[in-house]
Design an enzyme around this catalytic site. Structure first.
Site, PDB file in Angstrom:
ATOM      1  N   HIS A   1       3.534   3.034  -2.141  1.00 44.04           N
ATOM      2  CA  HIS A   1       2.116   2.576  -2.310  1.00 44.04           C
ATOM      3  C   HIS A   1       1.877   2.233  -0.856  1.00 44.04           C
ATOM      4  O   HIS A   1       0.769   2.998   0.127  1.00 44.04           O
ATOM      5  CB  HIS A   1       3.198   0.199  -2.273  1.00 44.04           C
ATOM      6  CG  HIS A   1       1.830  -0.352  -2.259  1.00 44.04           C
ATOM      7  ND1 HIS A   1       0.267   0.090  -3.033  1.00 44.04           N
ATOM      8  CD2 HIS A   1       1.787  -1.198  -1.528  1.00 44.04           C
ATOM      9  CE1 HIS A   1      -0.019  -1.135  -2.694  1.00 44.04           C
ATOM     10  NE2 HIS A   1      -0.118  -2.213  -1.932  1.00 44.04           N
ATOM     11  N   ASP A   2       3.129   2.329  -0.056  1.00 37.91           N
ATOM     12  CA  ASP A   2       2.013   3.340   1.794  1.00 37.91           C
ATOM     13  C   ASP A   2       2.289   4.472   1.141  1.00 37.91           C
ATOM     14  O   ASP A   2       3.312   5.557   1.530  1.00 37.91           O
ATOM     15  CB  ASP A   2       2.816   2.251   2.348  1.00 37.91           C
ATOM     16  CG  ASP A   2       2.368   1.512   3.346  1.00 37.91           C
ATOM     17  OD1 ASP A   2       1.234   1.370   2.831  1.00 37.91           O
ATOM     18  OD2 ASP A   2       2.796   0.111   3.805  1.00 37.91           O
ATOM     19  N   HIS A   3       0.752   4.848   2.064  1.00 34.32           N
ATOM     20  CA  HIS A   3       1.334   6.258   1.487  1.00 34.32           C
ATOM     21  C   HIS A   3       1.215   7.530   2.778  1.00 34.32           C
ATOM     22  O   HIS A   3       1.465   8.024   3.874  1.00 34.32           O
ATOM     23  CB  HIS A   3       0.094   7.043   1.947  1.00 34.32           C
ATOM     24  CG  HIS A   3      -0.832   6.524   0.717  1.00 34.32           C
ATOM     25  ND1 HIS A   3      -2.440   7.334   0.350  1.00 34.32           N
ATOM     26  CD2 HIS A   3      -0.985   5.521  -0.507  1.00 34.32           C
ATOM     27  CE1 HIS A   3      -1.912   6.204  -0.949  1.00 34.32           C
ATOM     28  NE2 HIS A   3      -1.364   5.577  -1.264  1.00 34.32           N
TER      29      HIS A   3
ATOM     30  N   TYR B   1      -5.337   8.492  -9.902  1.00 35.60           N
ATOM     31  CA  TYR B   1      -5.902   7.031  -8.947  1.00 35.60           C
ATOM     32  C   TYR B   1      -7.303   8.171  -8.923  1.00 35.60           C
ATOM     33  O   TYR B   1      -7.722   8.443  -9.793  1.00 35.60           O
ATOM     34  CB  TYR B   1      -6.301   8.286  -7.765  1.00 35.60           C
ATOM     35  CG  TYR B   1      -4.938   7.648  -6.468  1.00 35.60           C
ATOM     36  CD1 TYR B   1      -5.316   6.345  -5.734  1.00 35.60           C
ATOM     37  CD2 TYR B   1      -3.623   8.351  -6.544  1.00 35.60           C
ATOM     38  CE1 TYR B   1      -3.838   5.855  -5.400  1.00 35.60           C
ATOM     39  CE2 TYR B   1      -2.918   7.989  -5.701  1.00 35.60           C
ATOM     40  CZ  TYR B   1      -2.843   7.049  -5.016  1.00 35.60           C
ATOM     41  OH  TYR B   1      -1.545   5.929  -4.125  1.00 35.60           O
TER      42      TYR B   1
ATOM     43  N   ASN C   1      -0.310   0.112  -8.352  1.00 36.14           N
ATOM     44  CA  ASN C   1      -1.701  -0.924  -8.609  1.00 36.14           C
ATOM     45  C   ASN C   1      -3.125   0.055  -8.869  1.00 36.14           C
ATOM     46  O   ASN C   1      -3.985  -0.915  -9.988  1.00 36.14           O
ATOM     47  CB  ASN C   1      -2.236  -1.812  -7.339  1.00 36.14           C
ATOM     48  CG  ASN C   1      -2.093  -0.793  -6.339  1.00 36.14           C
ATOM     49  OD1 ASN C   1      -1.075  -0.649  -5.882  1.00 36.14           O
ATOM     50  ND2 ASN C   1      -3.293  -0.593  -5.693  1.00 36.14           N
TER      51      ASN C   1
ATOM     52  N   HIS D   1       6.717   0.017  -7.424  1.00 36.76           N
ATOM     53  CA  HIS D   1       5.676   0.752  -6.288  1.00 36.76           C
ATOM     54  C   HIS D   1       5.484  -0.133  -5.278  1.00 36.76           C
ATOM     55  O   HIS D   1       5.815   0.840  -4.455  1.00 36.76           O
ATOM     56  CB  HIS D   1       4.453   0.098  -7.071  1.00 36.76           C
ATOM     57  CG  HIS D   1       3.241   0.989  -6.734  1.00 36.76           C
ATOM     58  ND1 HIS D   1       3.531   2.485  -6.446  1.00 36.76           N
ATOM     59  CD2 HIS D   1       2.269   0.486  -5.907  1.00 36.76           C
ATOM     60  CE1 HIS D   1       1.886   2.908  -5.256  1.00 36.76           C
ATOM     61  NE2 HIS D   1       1.700   1.178  -5.528  1.00 36.76           N
TER      62      HIS D   1
ATOM     63  N   ASP E   1       1.480   4.686  -8.796  1.00 39.77           N
ATOM     64  CA  ASP E   1       0.359   4.753  -8.273  1.00 39.77           C
ATOM     65  C   ASP E   1       0.369   7.024  -8.284  1.00 39.77           C
ATOM     66  O   ASP E   1       0.347   7.512  -8.040  1.00 39.77           O
ATOM     67  CB  ASP E   1      -0.298   5.035  -6.762  1.00 39.77           C
ATOM     68  CG  ASP E   1      -0.831   2.960  -6.787  1.00 39.77           C
ATOM     69  OD1 ASP E   1      -0.810   2.753  -7.637  1.00 39.77           O
ATOM     70  OD2 ASP E   1      -1.110   2.987  -5.488  1.00 39.77           O
TER      71      ASP E   1
ATOM     72  N   ASP F   1       2.365   7.903  -5.131  1.00 36.41           N
ATOM     73  CA  ASP F   1       1.131   8.145  -4.442  1.00 36.41           C
ATOM     74  C   ASP F   1       0.193   9.468  -4.653  1.00 36.41           C
ATOM     75  O   ASP F   1       0.580   9.969  -3.848  1.00 36.41           O
ATOM     76  CB  ASP F   1       1.309   7.557  -3.004  1.00 36.41           C
ATOM     77  CG  ASP F   1       1.600   5.896  -3.704  1.00 36.41           C
ATOM     78  OD1 ASP F   1       0.730   5.393  -3.968  1.00 36.41           O
ATOM     79  OD2 ASP F   1       3.155   5.673  -3.675  1.00 36.41           O
TER      80      ASP F   1
ATOM     81  N   HIS G   1       0.371  -1.038   4.769  1.00 33.19           N
ATOM     82  CA  HIS G   1       0.669  -2.688   3.139  1.00 33.19           C
ATOM     83  C   HIS G   1       1.959  -3.456   3.884  1.00 33.19           C
ATOM     84  O   HIS G   1       1.697  -4.686   4.022  1.00 33.19           O
ATOM     85  CB  HIS G   1       0.633  -2.248   2.041  1.00 33.19           C
ATOM     86  CG  HIS G   1      -0.676  -1.420   1.443  1.00 33.19           C
ATOM     87  ND1 HIS G   1      -1.796  -1.658   1.076  1.00 33.19           N
ATOM     88  CD2 HIS G   1       0.100  -0.074   0.814  1.00 33.19           C
ATOM     89  CE1 HIS G   1      -2.230  -0.621   0.471  1.00 33.19           C
ATOM     90  NE2 HIS G   1      -1.412  -0.149   0.375  1.00 33.19           N
TER      91      HIS G   1
END
Length: 326
Positions: free
Chosen positions: A242-244, A78, A113, A207, A75, A42, A216
Site C-alpha cells: 500500500h505505501d510505496h 494499476y 485497493n 495490503h 495492488d 504494488d 497513507h
C-alpha cells in the site's frame, strides 16, 4: 506437495468461495525444514516506473538463495485492476516481466485497493491460473508451510473511505456486500485460525498498512479491528504493501513487527511522518523488495534496493530479537 497438487486444491477451493471465509493450503519446506520467501508489492505497471528493472534484480538476488515462493502484498495491476480475465495487462505486468528462472515459483497474492477498481473476481478465477500456473490469488486464505502459517487477509473492505468517499472510482464489491457481515466473518475466522494455530511462527499478510510513516499512514480501521487480534494471539509479523516504500516498525505493546514491502514499481513519495524513534527501525522511500529466511529457530528479514544492495536486515528468535542497520 508438487505444483499440480497445489493447482488442484486451488480449483477446488474456488468452488467454495464465500463471504470472508478462509481456505487452507499447504506448501512444503525445504529438506532441512527451512523456507526462503520473496515479498514484493504494488508492482503491476507493465514494466514502467522501474518495475522491469526491479524484476530483473529480483531474479538475480533469488537465484542465489533458491526461494520457495513469492508473496505479493497487493495492488497487482494499476491503475484500475484488470478489466476482465482476458485483459492483456496480466501478461504485460506479470508473465512478461517476472521471467527469471528463479521467479518461476508459486506467487501467493492478495488484492489491493487498485485491484478492486477493476474486475476483482478475474484475479481469483481459473482462467489466469491456466495462463500462468504460478498465479494464486484469493481474498483471504491460510498458507500452511509447516513451521509457519501465513494468514492472508482482505484489507480493502475494512477502510470506510472506499465506501463513503470513492473519489470517482468504482469498486467491485461482489462477494463483499453486505459489508458488515463480510468483515465480521473475516475477523472471526482470522481470530479462530490464529488461536488454533500450532505453527512455530505466525505471519499475517494484508495490503493495507497497520502502521506506516509514509503517505497513507496508519489504517485506523485495521488498528481498531485487526491489531488487537494479532497482539492477543502471538503474531510475529504483519506484512503489507500500500505505501510505496520499505519499512520496519516495532510494536510498543508486543513483539509484533510491522513490515512494509510496497516498492515494486512507482515509489519516491517524499513523505515521512513518525515521531517514536524507538518504534521506527528502518525506512526507505524507494523501490525494492524483501526476503524472509525462516527456520524453526529464527526468521531473518532483509530489505533490498533496486540494485540488489541490502539496506537493512533484522532477525527474530523465540528468545530475543536483534536489529541491525547497514
Amino acid at each position: 506437495m508438487d505444483r499440480m497438487r497445489i493447482v488442484v486444491i486451488f480449483v477446488i477451493a474456488l468452488i467454495h468461495l464465500s463471504n470472508g471465509e478462509f481456505q487452507r493450503f499447504q506448501h512444503p519446506t525445504k529438506a532441512d525444514g527451512s523456507l526462503q520467501v520473496l515479498v514484493v508489492g504494488d508492482w503491476g505497471r507493465k514494466g514502467d516506473y522501474n518495475q522491469a528493472q526491479l524484476a530483473n534484480q529480483m531474479g538475480i538476488t533469488t537465484e542465489k538463495m533458491d526461494i520457495d515462493f513469492v508473496i505479493s502484498t497487493g495492488d497487482n495491476f494499476y491503475e484500475d485492476g484488470l478489466t476482465d480475465e482476458n485483459d492483456a495487462a496480466f501478461h504485460k505486468s506479470f508473465t512478461d516481466i517476472y521471467t527469471a528462472p528463479s521467479l518461476q515459483k508459486m506467487w501467493y497474492n492478495v488484492l489491493g485497493n487498485h485491484d478492486y477498481r477493476g474486475d476483482a473476481l478475474a484475479q481469483l478465477g481459473r482462467i489466469l491460473k491456466a495462463r500462468d500456473s504460478r498465479w494464486f490469488c484469493m481474498k483471504s486464505f491460510i498458507l500452511d508451510a509447516e513451521i509457519v502459517e501465513f494468514f492472508f487477509i482482505d484489507t480493502t473492505p475494512f477502510q470506510d473511505k472506499y465506501f463513503t468517499d470513492p473519489e470517482n472510482h468504482v469498486y467491485d464489491w461482489r462477494g463483499v456486500l453486505p459489508r458488515e457481515k463480510y468483515l465480521s466473518t473475516l475477523v472471526k475466522n482470522l481470530e479462530s485460525g490464529l488461536k488454533e494455530s500450532k505453527a512455530k511462527w505466525k505471519i499475517v499478510i494484508g495490503h493495507h498498512t497497520i502502521k506506516s510513516a509514509s503517505e497513507h499512514g496508519n489504517t485506523q480501521e485495521l488498528v481498531d479491528k485487526v491489531l488487537p487480534i494479532l497482539e492477543a494471539n502471538g503474531v510475529d509479523l504483519y506484512i503489507n504493501g500500500h505505501d510505496h516504500c520499505l519499512q520496519q516498525i516495532a510494536s510498543s505493546k508486543s513483539a509484533l513487527q510491522f513490515l512494509t514491502s510496497g516498492g515494486g514499481s512507482k515509489a519516491w513519495r517524499g513523505v515521512y511522518n513518525w515521531t517514536n524513534l524507538n518504534e521506527m527501525k528502518f525506512f526507505y522511500d524507494g523501490q525494492g523488495f524483501m526476503t524472509l529466511h525462516i527456520t524453526p529457530h529464527q526468521i531473518d528479514v532483509k530489505f533490498y534496493d533496486i540494485s540488489g544492495n541490502i539496506l537493512h536486515k533484522w532477525s527474530i528468535s523465540p528468545q530475543s530479537s536483534i536489529v541491525s542497520n547497514l
